[in-house]
Design an enzyme around this catalytic site. Structure first.
Site, PDB file in Angstrom:
ATOM      1  CB  SER A   1      -0.912  -0.075   1.155  1.00 19.69           C
ATOM      2  OG  SER A   1      -1.876   1.016   1.075  1.00 19.69           O
TER       3      SER A   1
ATOM      4  CG  ASP B   1      -6.901  -2.046  -3.640  1.00 16.46           C
ATOM      5  OD1 ASP B   1      -7.476  -1.046  -3.249  1.00 16.46           O
ATOM      6  OD2 ASP B   1      -5.666  -2.224  -3.907  1.00 16.46           O
TER       7      ASP B   1
ATOM      8  CG  HIS C   1      -5.917  -1.667  -0.102  1.00 20.79           C
ATOM      9  ND1 HIS C   1      -4.915  -1.380  -1.344  1.00 20.79           N
ATOM     10  CD2 HIS C   1      -5.401  -1.225   0.709  1.00 20.79           C
ATOM     11  CE1 HIS C   1      -3.948  -0.947  -0.630  1.00 20.79           C
ATOM     12  NE2 HIS C   1      -4.041  -0.828   0.661  1.00 20.79           N
TER      13      HIS C   1
END
Length: 404
Positions: free
Chosen positions: A252, A343, A373
């Protein structure tokens, strides 16, 4: 990371749906509904206080103290052992995650999204945690990993993991940047992932506790990663690692920082890493990709969550360190890009892989269907996450062998 939806999305696989239901029952709250301080402190609302007083009493004791035995927990709560057993069973059934820990006879209470984790020494619970058959549910035996808390230049904290197979020869090393939108997360929230990958790959891991926004907005995080990279090149040999056999990895926001670190290394003339591993990276603050509209309410990371993160991080959209997708991506090392098809960051991760290929780089694109995600964090619960952890370990082993 945001709250679970009220209805399971048909695009999600069965094990994803089960995890989302468990989180919803546990009262997961969207991160944008919390202040940064509260998000770091709790991350989740666990239980309705009016309906679950017994469980809340247990959780308060687990939050206040570490390593309670079953009898000590009963005494602290004013319960009998039978009542403790009953409440623990209710916690497990209602969505709180209790899982086997590496130390024999110990389980961990964890919301997985929360930064607060406490252990409970209760061997009988291990039998109740026996998972269903399948690759995601295998509680693999753990060898002893060595870990050290380090203080780098300027007081920057980091945690070093050394695999149990270390032979005394300098080890290849992964410089790891945790996710959390540059606002939440820490070396503790990603401890389990680093330990799993360290053991599975044979590489050392250096996980960096970089400064977080809003107290330390952009570019504090990339500056800290550059500091850590420079420190590793200067001091790595003393730690038993070889910084010239280096990989950069992050999930991320950490994927953003890993990519930026590689670009900073190239700009500084330092040796390039052997490998980049980017897990659901966020690389374009324009928020203009179609997946931002199509998946605005996706679980674990909604558009509102991401705007909340960017609002605190406050990056300069014209600086390549904030928008590496639009930077010069030539000459980067082989890169693994893992993306989740459910996501909002899906499209920018796919575009990143395409850009790297266009610049002549070696890229492994791994778009994973039916997951949300940062799913890779949930290797014990989601089959696809377990598979991707195995893939990362395999790629690291092959990279080490090729560079030996």
């Amino acid at each position: 990371m945001s709250a679970a939806p009220h209805a399971c999305d048909p695009l999600l696989t069965a094990d994803c749906q089960q995890m989302l239901v468990r989180l919803e029952r546990a009262g997961v709250r969207a991160v944008h509904e919390l202040s940064p301080e509260a998000a770091r402190r709790q991350g989740m609302k666990l239980f309705d206080l009016d309906r679950r007083q017994g469980e809340m009493r247990l959780l308060r004791q687990l939050l206040r103290q570490r390593g309670l035995s079953a009898s000590e927990l009963a005494s602290a709560c004013g319960f009998s052992l039978e009542e403790v057993e009953q409440h623990l069973e209710q916690m497990l059934a209602s969505g709180t995650v209790l899982r086997a820990e590496r130390q024999k006879g110990t389980v961990t209470w964890s919301t997985r999204l929360s930064l607060r984790r406490r252990t409970l020494k209760h061997p009988d619970l291990l039998r109740k945690l026996e998972p269903e058959e399948g690759p995601a549910a295998v509680l693999r035996p753990r060898e002893t990993l060595l870990s050290r808390e380090l203080t780098l230049t300027g007081g920057l904290r980091a945690r070093l993991y050394l695999p149990p197979s270390a032979t005394g020869e300098p080890l290849p090393v992964v410089l790891f940047a945790h996710g959390g939108g540059w606002v939440t997360g820490s070396v503790d929230t990603h401890d389990s992932l680093c330990r799993t990958l360290c053991q599975g790959s044979g590489w050392a891991f250096l996980s960096v506790d970089y400064r977080l926004a809003p107290e330390h907005p952009w570019p504090a995080a990339p500056d800290d990663m550059a500091t850590a990279l420079h420190w590793l090149h200067e001091h790595g040999a003393k730690l038993g690692v070889n910084p010239e056999r280096l990989a950069l990895m992050g999930d991320s926001a950490g994927g953003n920082l890993a990519l930026v670190s590689a670009l900073q290394a190239r700009a500084a003339g330092w040796p390039l890493p052997l490998l980049l591993v980017l897990i659901c990276p966020t690389v374009d603050p324009s928020m203009a990709c179609p997946s931002w509209r199509e998946l605005a309410d996706a679980p674990f990371l909604s558009a509102a969550d991401m705007r909340w993160y960017y609002g605190h991080y406050a990056p300069d959209p014209d600086d390549w360190r904030a928008a590496p997708l639009r930077g010069d991506l030539r000459g980067l090392p082989p890169t693994l890009v893992i993306s989740a098809m459910h996501d909002i960051l899906r499209d920018e991760a796919l575009l990143l892989g395409q850009r790297l290929e266009q610049e002549g780089g070696t890229v492994w694109q791994r778009p994973v269907a039916g997951v949300f995600h940062d799913f890779v964090l949930f290797g014990q619960a989601i089959a696809a996450a377990h598979q991707e952890q195995e893939e990362i370990g395999r790629l690291l082993r092959e990279t080490a062998a090729a560079s030996a």
